[in-house]
Design an enzyme around this catalytic site. Structure first.
Site, PDB file in Angstrom:
ATOM      1  N   GLY A  56      -7.745 136.731  73.684  1.00 38.66           N
ATOM      2  CA  GLY A  56      -8.406 135.896  74.018  1.00 38.66           C
ATOM      3  C   GLY A  56      -9.277 135.703  75.111  1.00 38.66           C
ATOM      4  N   GLU A 111      -7.198 130.532  80.315  1.00 36.96           N
ATOM      5  CA  GLU A 111      -7.544 130.439  79.132  1.00 36.96           C
ATOM      6  C   GLU A 111      -8.957 130.518  78.900  1.00 36.96           C
ATOM      7  OE1 GLU A 111      -6.087 130.444  76.839  1.00 36.96           O
ATOM      8  OE2 GLU A 111      -4.205 129.304  76.464  1.00 36.96           O
ATOM      9  N   ASP A 112      -9.016 131.094  77.032  1.00 34.28           N
ATOM     10  CA  ASP A 112     -10.256 131.157  76.744  1.00 34.28           C
ATOM     11  C   ASP A 112     -10.085 129.516  76.642  1.00 34.28           C
ATOM     12  OD1 ASP A 112      -8.328 131.089  74.745  1.00 34.28           O
ATOM     13  OD2 ASP A 112      -9.214 132.972  73.668  1.00 34.28           O
ATOM     14  N   ASP A 115      -6.684 124.239  72.841  1.00 36.96           N
ATOM     15  CA  ASP A 115      -6.206 123.872  71.152  1.00 36.96           C
ATOM     16  C   ASP A 115      -5.264 122.373  70.883  1.00 36.96           C
ATOM     17  OD1 ASP A 115      -7.090 122.935  69.291  1.00 36.96           O
ATOM     18  OD2 ASP A 115      -7.033 124.984  68.411  1.00 36.96           O
ATOM     19  N   LYS A 143     -10.927 121.449  73.321  1.00 38.28           N
ATOM     20  CA  LYS A 143     -10.531 121.298  71.979  1.00 38.28           C
ATOM     21  C   LYS A 143     -10.129 119.885  72.377  1.00 38.28           C
ATOM     22  CE  LYS A 143     -11.509 124.358  68.962  1.00 38.28           C
ATOM     23  NZ  LYS A 143     -10.680 124.965  67.744  1.00 38.28           N
ATOM     24  N   PHE A 164     -13.842 125.145  65.048  1.00 38.46           N
ATOM     25  CA  PHE A 164     -12.926 126.731  64.812  1.00 38.46           C
ATOM     26  C   PHE A 164     -14.192 127.491  65.274  1.00 38.46           C
ATOM     27  CE2 PHE A 164     -12.315 131.406  64.356  1.00 38.46           C
ATOM     28  CZ  PHE A 164     -10.925 131.245  64.159  1.00 38.46           C
ATOM     29  N   ASP A 171     -11.346 135.050  68.446  1.00 40.42           N
ATOM     30  CA  ASP A 171     -11.447 136.109  67.309  1.00 40.42           C
ATOM     31  C   ASP A 171     -11.290 135.179  66.213  1.00 40.42           C
ATOM     32  OD1 ASP A 171      -8.508 135.273  68.319  1.00 40.42           O
ATOM     33  OD2 ASP A 171      -8.592 136.964  66.766  1.00 40.42           O
ATOM     34  N   ARG A 177     -14.401 138.977  68.179  1.00 43.43           N
ATOM     35  CA  ARG A 177     -14.034 139.015  70.183  1.00 43.43           C
ATOM     36  C   ARG A 177     -15.400 139.285  71.299  1.00 43.43           C
ATOM     37  NH1 ARG A 177      -9.158 137.405  70.795  1.00 43.43           N
ATOM     38  NH2 ARG A 177      -7.422 138.056  69.549  1.00 43.43           N
TER      39      ARG A 177
HETATM   40  P1  IMP Z   1      -3.618 126.302  71.778  1.00 43.44           P
HETATM   41  O1  IMP Z   1      -1.924 126.775  71.890  1.00 43.44           O
HETATM   42  O2  IMP Z   1      -3.479 125.413  70.500  1.00 43.44           O
HETATM   43  O3  IMP Z   1      -4.176 125.588  72.702  1.00 43.44           O
HETATM   44  O4  IMP Z   1      -4.250 127.606  71.468  1.00 43.44           O
HETATM   45  C1  IMP Z   1      -4.423 128.218  71.916  1.00 43.44           C
HETATM   46  C2  IMP Z   1      -4.893 129.835  71.935  1.00 43.44           C
HETATM   47  O5  IMP Z   1      -5.416 129.505  70.369  1.00 43.44           O
HETATM   48  C3  IMP Z   1      -5.750 129.952  72.135  1.00 43.44           C
HETATM   49  O6  IMP Z   1      -5.423 130.444  73.181  1.00 43.44           O
HETATM   50  C4  IMP Z   1      -7.080 130.798  71.403  1.00 43.44           C
HETATM   51  O7  IMP Z   1      -6.421 132.484  71.531  1.00 43.44           O
HETATM   52  C5  IMP Z   1      -6.467 130.063  69.605  1.00 43.44           C
HETATM   53  N1  IMP Z   1      -7.801 128.972  69.257  1.00 43.44           N
HETATM   54  C6  IMP Z   1      -7.517 128.179  69.773  1.00 43.44           C
HETATM   55  N2  IMP Z   1      -8.817 127.619  69.396  1.00 43.44           N
HETATM   56  C7  IMP Z   1      -9.265 128.418  68.244  1.00 43.44           C
HETATM   57  C8  IMP Z   1     -10.817 128.666  68.147  1.00 43.44           C
HETATM   58  O8  IMP Z   1     -11.661 127.954  67.745  1.00 43.44           O
HETATM   59  N3  IMP Z   1     -11.593 129.959  67.893  1.00 43.44           N
HETATM   60  C9  IMP Z   1     -10.187 131.464  68.413  1.00 43.44           C
HETATM   61  N4  IMP Z   1      -9.015 130.896  68.925  1.00 43.44           N
HETATM   62  C10 IMP Z   1      -8.453 129.772  69.168  1.00 43.44           C
END
Ligand code: IMP
Length: 189
Positions: A56, A111-112, A115, A143, A164, A171, A177
């Protein structure tokens, strides 16, 4: 998803779901310029190493690094992705580890999106075993309502609602992407 690359469509469809424009590319670029300036100040003469989380963050990393003018290095780590789902699996596994040696180095994790924060927690824990001189985190999106882990975020491009999002490296089942802007799932439809 057929449109001329120079246009910014208001609505795009990805895997039959409708997404609407949330953050245009110009707005993303302005914010990245600000973050780049700040990083230049903080890391002057420190030769930081930027570590991007694949897949990402590759577009954000490419734009961010071109807004940093001090000497710096980079590497990537690959973690497991969402697959084709829109909610986090809650499981983090590593698919590609670090090649660079980070002991004694100033590390900036790129990081992108943060979440749940589980991926970032995992990375920060891994990093600490390698004894870097410092670790800071830059994420394009956050978020806050979804974040369960207490992870320090030093630079956040944009705090967004718990919905989302797609595009600019992010993606949906590996598609989307390549969109230049960030889009949000349109739940009205
Ligand atoms: P986390 O571990 O839940 O914080 O999620 C991190 C990863 O989940 C990010 O690096 C993204 O690749 C993916 N991700 C989280 N939210 C989204 C979204 O809204 N759209 C697409 N990918 C997401």
């Amino acid at each position: 998803m057929h449109f001329a690359p120079s246009e910014t469509p208001e609505i795009v469809y990805c895997r039959n779901e409708r997404f609407r424009l949330m953050i245009p590319n110009e707005v993303i670029q302005r914010r990245i310029t600000e973050i780049g300036r700040d990083i230049d100040e903080v890391y002057k003469d420190k030769n930081p190493i930027f570590i991007g989380l694949l897949n990402g963050s590759f577009i954000f990393m490419a734009d961010l690094i071109r807004n940093v003018t001090i000497d710096c290095e980079m590497d990537f780590i690959k973690l497991s992705s969402y697959g084709a789902e829109k909610i986090s699996s809650g499981q983090v596994t590593e698919k590609k580890g670090l090649d660079a040696k980070i002991a004694g180095r100033h590390v900036v994790v790129v990081e992108d999106i943060v979440d749940t924060g589980l991926s970032m927690r995992y990375i920060l824990d891994q990093m600490s075993h390698h004894k870097p001189a410092s670790v800071k985190v830059v994420t394009l999106l956050h978020k806050p309502e979804a974040t369960r882990e207490n992870v320090p975020l030093d630079w956040v491009g944009f705090a967004i609602e718990n919905k989302f999002v797609l595009g600019y490296g992010l993606d949906y089942g590996q598609l989307g992407r390549n969109l230049a802007a960030i889009y949000v799932l349109d739940e009205e439809n």
